[in-house]
Design an enzyme around this catalytic site. Structure first.
Site, mmCIF file in Angstrom:
data_model
loop_
_atom_site.group_PDB
_atom_site.id
_atom_site.type_symbol
_atom_site.label_atom_id
_atom_site.label_comp_id
_atom_site.label_asym_id
_atom_site.label_seq_id
_atom_site.Cartn_x
_atom_site.Cartn_y
_atom_site.Cartn_z
ATOM 1 N N SER A 184 0.896 -1.197 -0.047
ATOM 2 C CA SER A 184 0.205 -0.051 0.017
ATOM 3 C C SER A 184 0.723 1.444 -0.149
ATOM 4 O O SER A 184 0.384 2.215 -0.372
ATOM 5 C CB SER A 184 -0.998 -0.136 1.114
ATOM 6 O OG SER A 184 -0.194 -0.018 2.605
ATOM 7 N N HIS A 212 -5.207 -2.993 -3.296
ATOM 8 C CA HIS A 212 -4.997 -2.231 -4.256
ATOM 9 C C HIS A 212 -4.788 -2.567 -5.670
ATOM 10 O O HIS A 212 -4.320 -1.738 -6.482
ATOM 11 C CB HIS A 212 -3.594 -1.334 -3.724
ATOM 12 C CG HIS A 212 -3.730 -0.535 -2.421
ATOM 13 N ND1 HIS A 212 -4.057 1.004 -2.544
ATOM 14 C CD2 HIS A 212 -3.394 -0.899 -1.356
ATOM 15 C CE1 HIS A 212 -4.030 1.052 -1.233
ATOM 16 N NE2 HIS A 212 -3.638 -0.009 -0.448
ATOM 17 N N LYS A 244 -11.629 1.513 -2.392
ATOM 18 C CA LYS A 244 -10.481 2.040 -3.227
ATOM 19 C C LYS A 244 -11.036 2.121 -4.838
ATOM 20 O O LYS A 244 -11.776 2.963 -5.217
ATOM 21 C CB LYS A 244 -9.236 1.166 -3.040
ATOM 22 C CG LYS A 244 -8.764 1.586 -1.399
ATOM 23 C CD LYS A 244 -7.742 0.669 -0.975
ATOM 24 C CE LYS A 244 -7.330 1.388 0.373
ATOM 25 N NZ LYS A 244 -6.875 0.333 1.283
HETATM 26 C C1 LIG Z 1 -6.615 0.080 2.964
HETATM 27 C C2 LIG Z 1 -6.057 -1.064 3.135
HETATM 28 C C3 LIG Z 1 -6.911 -1.838 4.168
HETATM 29 C C4 LIG Z 1 -8.217 -1.427 4.980
HETATM 30 O O1 LIG Z 1 -9.287 -1.365 4.031
HETATM 31 P P1 LIG Z 1 -10.492 -0.369 4.581
HETATM 32 O O2 LIG Z 1 -11.542 -0.890 3.612
HETATM 33 O O3 LIG Z 1 -9.966 0.935 4.189
HETATM 34 O O4 LIG Z 1 -10.803 -0.678 5.718
HETATM 35 C C5 LIG Z 1 -6.439 -3.208 4.369
HETATM 36 N N1 LIG Z 1 -5.284 -3.667 3.665
HETATM 37 C C6 LIG Z 1 -4.613 -2.988 2.636
HETATM 38 C C7 LIG Z 1 -3.384 -3.438 2.212
HETATM 39 C C8 LIG Z 1 -5.255 -1.593 2.391
HETATM 40 O O5 LIG Z 1 -4.255 -0.875 1.685
#
Ligand SMILES: *Cc1c(COP(=O)(O)O)cnc(C)c1O
Length: 391
Positions: A184, A212, A244
């Site tokens: 991330s 991602h 995302k």
């Molecule tokens: C953003 C993210 C999460 C968390 O997801 P949310 O739906 O925002 O709680 C989990 N794992 C990774 C790798 C992330 O980048």
């Protein structure tokens, strides 16, 4: 009663002052317009490279309309946990669509990715198990491992030889391998085929968090696991988030039907929380087809990534090796990252400074995140500003 001076509050004050002095204080900014690459932020119109809205769907009118219609039809709340009375029809439909999207037998919907990770890992772990996880994994995976009460080892980022040694050292124990699929804060893709081969060779669970990759990589945006050609092996626990590239909110765990049945029985963050508003599932049912049909958006995003990387090649900026929408510029110190972010903001550009503990100490950075909603002109403007500020 009178307020008395408190040692506890003195500790809070001292720590806040220290974070401030170390350049570690996080400041929220109020955004006065819907999520876009040109948000209004505290009275200033910025060009933003800050969100994870990789396909530009967060403010898509068809998805917003599905959310509104979903609320009209299904009301605001779900009323209870999924295992009591809160598992409403739109979520059941969404789970089928998600499973089909990523090519797995079944999917379980969660209100966030953080929660999905906290649910899946501890539920599958027993005391005495061993967990091997990448040093650069997302905080939600680190916390999930902690909650799991197994013994754990963090291997150096992407180091498959180190992982293999750990697996061999602990041969015979029930094992789990955990990794971000796309990291991330670095943007690189994990060595997914090697991770899978090691999981098979050592009969380990392989938990992959594709927060991602979903919507961005793979055929039809099915994600990095599909791009790597991983099969729907029951040992692979596939986690994806929907806040995302999918532009809404929520997350899922996809996999083998028996494994998911186990999670419904055992995953406390699934059982002991109220199900999300059903309208959220309605919005996601509208978003998924847009993601799947988004090849033109993905091509546009890839063009912006190539443009940025070409524009920074040969410059003094330390661009990390990433082919994804996450393009970090390494600065090292918190102060340097903050100063660069502030200098960009003075020119109307929003590129967040990412500091510890989100990244390791000494590796503070600017995290440029690109979106299909950026134009070639937007990226050119960023490149021009970066050229002027080169370290
Ligand atoms: C953003 C993210 C999460 C968390 O997801 P949310 O739906 O925002 O709680 C989990 N794992 C990774 C790798 C992330 O980048």
């Amino acid at each position: 009663m009178e307020h008395s001076s408190s040692r506890l509050l003195a500790d809070v004050d001292a720590q806040l002052a220290q974070w401030q002095a170390q350049g570690l204080l996080r400041q929220r900014r109020t955004v006065q317009s819907p999520c876009s690459v040109a948000p209004q932020v505290q009275g200033q119109r910025l060009l933003a490279f800050a969100s994870n809205d990789y396909l530009g769907l967060a403010n898509h009118p068809a998805i917003a309309a599905a959310l509104a219609e979903g609320a009209q039809r299904w009301g605001a709340g779900s009323g209870a946990s999924h295992v009591v009375s809160g598992h409403l029809q739109p979520v059941a439909e969404l789970e089928e669509a998600l499973a089909a999207f990523v090519g797995r037998a079944q999917a379980l919907f969660f209100s966030s990715g953080y929660l999905a990770n906290l649910a899946a890992l501890p539920a599958l772990l027993e005391r005495g198990d061993v967990v091997f996880h990448d040093k650069l994994n997302h905080a939600s995976l680190i916390d999930a491992v902690r909650l799991g009460r197994a013994q754990d080892w963090r291997y150096p980022h992407g180091d498959m030889a180190a992982l293999e040694r750990l697996l061999q050292q602990h041969r015979g124990r029930r094992a789990m391998i955990v990794s971000d699929a796309v990291f991330s804060m670095d943007g690189d893709v994990a060595p997914l085929r090697q991770l899978y081969a090691l999981a098979c060779a050592h009969d380990a669970w392989l938990v992959l968090d594709d927060a991602h990759g979903l919507g961005v990589l793979g055929p039809g945006g099915a994600g990095s696991l599909a791009q790597a050609g991983l099969p729907p092996d029951p040992r692979i626990v596939h986690i994806g988030t929907l806040g995302k590239a999918a532009g809404v909110a929520g997350a899922f765990v996809a996999g083998d039907a028996r494994v998911l049945q186990w999670l419904v029985q055992r995953a406390r963050p699934y059982i002991f929380t109220t199900a999300s508003p059903p309208a959220l599932a309605c919005a996601l049912l509208a978003a998924l087809p847009l993601v799947q049909a988004g090849d033109a958006l993905r091509a546009q995003l890839q063009a912006r990534i190539a443009q940025l990387r070409a524009g920074l090649a040969g410059s003094p900026w330390r661009l990390l090796p990433s082919d994804t929408a996450i393009q970090p510029l390494l600065l090292g110190s918190n102060e340097a990252a903050l100063a660069a972010s502030q200098a960009l903001q003075a020119q109307g550009l929003w590129v967040p400074a990412i500091r510890p503990p989100t990244v390791p100490v000494g590796s503070a950075r600017l995290r440029i995140s690109l979106s299909a909603a950026h134009s070639a002109g937007d990226v050119a403007r960023l490149l021009q500003a970066l050229q002027g500020l080169a370290p």
